[in-house]
Design a protein around this motif. Structure first.
Motif, PDB file in Angstrom:
ATOM      1  N   UNK A   1       1.423   2.296   3.740  1.00 50.57           N
ATOM      2  CA  UNK A   1       1.945   2.701   5.047  1.00 50.57           C
ATOM      3  C   UNK A   1       3.133   1.835   5.462  1.00 50.57           C
ATOM      4  N   UNK A   2       3.080   0.566   5.095  1.00 47.53           N
ATOM      5  CA  UNK A   2       4.169  -0.359   5.433  1.00 47.53           C
ATOM      6  C   UNK A   2       5.346  -0.275   4.462  1.00 47.53           C
ATOM      7  N   UNK A   3       5.248   0.635   3.488  1.00 45.32           N
ATOM      8  CA  UNK A   3       6.367   0.860   2.575  1.00 45.32           C
ATOM      9  C   UNK A   3       6.369   0.006   1.327  1.00 45.32           C
ATOM     10  N   UNK A   4       5.274  -0.689   1.045  1.00 48.15           N
ATOM     11  CA  UNK A   4       5.219  -1.524  -0.160  1.00 48.15           C
ATOM     12  C   UNK A   4       4.989  -0.658  -1.397  1.00 48.15           C
ATOM     13  N   UNK A   5       5.585  -1.053  -2.490  1.00 54.38           N
ATOM     14  CA  UNK A   5       5.362  -0.376  -3.765  1.00 54.38           C
ATOM     15  C   UNK A   5       4.028  -0.840  -4.341  1.00 54.38           C
ATOM     16  N   UNK A   6       3.569  -0.162  -5.377  1.00 50.52           N
ATOM     17  CA  UNK A   6       2.332  -0.587  -6.033  1.00 50.52           C
ATOM     18  C   UNK A   6       2.502  -1.987  -6.612  1.00 50.52           C
ATOM     19  N   UNK A   7       3.671  -2.289  -7.156  1.00 52.17           N
ATOM     20  CA  UNK A   7       3.925  -3.614  -7.727  1.00 52.17           C
ATOM     21  C   UNK A   7       3.905  -4.692  -6.638  1.00 52.17           C
ATOM     22  N   UNK A   8       4.516  -4.407  -5.496  1.00 54.19           N
ATOM     23  CA  UNK A   8       4.511  -5.367  -4.387  1.00 54.19           C
ATOM     24  C   UNK A   8       3.090  -5.580  -3.875  1.00 54.19           C
ATOM     25  N   UNK A   9       2.347  -4.492  -3.755  1.00 55.96           N
ATOM     26  CA  UNK A   9       0.962  -4.587  -3.289  1.00 55.96           C
ATOM     27  C   UNK A   9       0.130  -5.405  -4.270  1.00 55.96           C
ATOM     28  N   UNK A  10       0.347  -5.196  -5.557  1.00 53.85           N
ATOM     29  CA  UNK A  10      -0.380  -5.961  -6.576  1.00 53.85           C
ATOM     30  C   UNK A  10      -0.122  -7.454  -6.418  1.00 53.85           C
ATOM     31  N   UNK A  11       1.128  -7.824  -6.199  1.00 51.16           N
ATOM     32  CA  UNK A  11       1.459  -9.240  -5.990  1.00 51.16           C
ATOM     33  C   UNK A  11       0.797  -9.772  -4.728  1.00 51.16           C
ATOM     34  N   UNK A  12       0.858  -9.021  -3.659  1.00 48.98           N
ATOM     35  CA  UNK A  12       0.274  -9.448  -2.390  1.00 48.98           C
ATOM     36  C   UNK A  12      -1.243  -9.605  -2.465  1.00 48.98           C
TER      37      UNK A  12
END
Length: 66
Positions: A16-27
């Motif tokens: 919803x906040x616009x993060x990619x799957x890769x960004x979400x994985x890092x987070x």
């Protein structure tokens, strides 16, 4: 509506906040595959047709607009 596990809720929130799957994985400290599976589980658990539909359902929207 079923309650989602915390990780599924967080993954939907990141999308919803616009993060990619890769960004979400890092987070989240997970692999991209784990994030994709998490989002797929959220779709199934919410009886949604897509991740976007799951976000609407998780936020309590019962709109039939597509």
């Amino acid at each position: 509506m079923k309650m989602l596990p915390p990780l599924e809720m967080r993954c939907l929130r990141w999308v919803l906040l616009g993060k990619t799957h890769a960004e979400t994985a890092l987070l989240e400290g997970k692999s991209v595959t784990e994030i994709e599976l998490c989002l797929e589980r959220a779709v199934v658990m919410l009886d949604a047709t897509s991740v976007e539909d799951a976000i609407l359902k998780a936020n309590g929207s019962h709109s039939d607009r597509h």
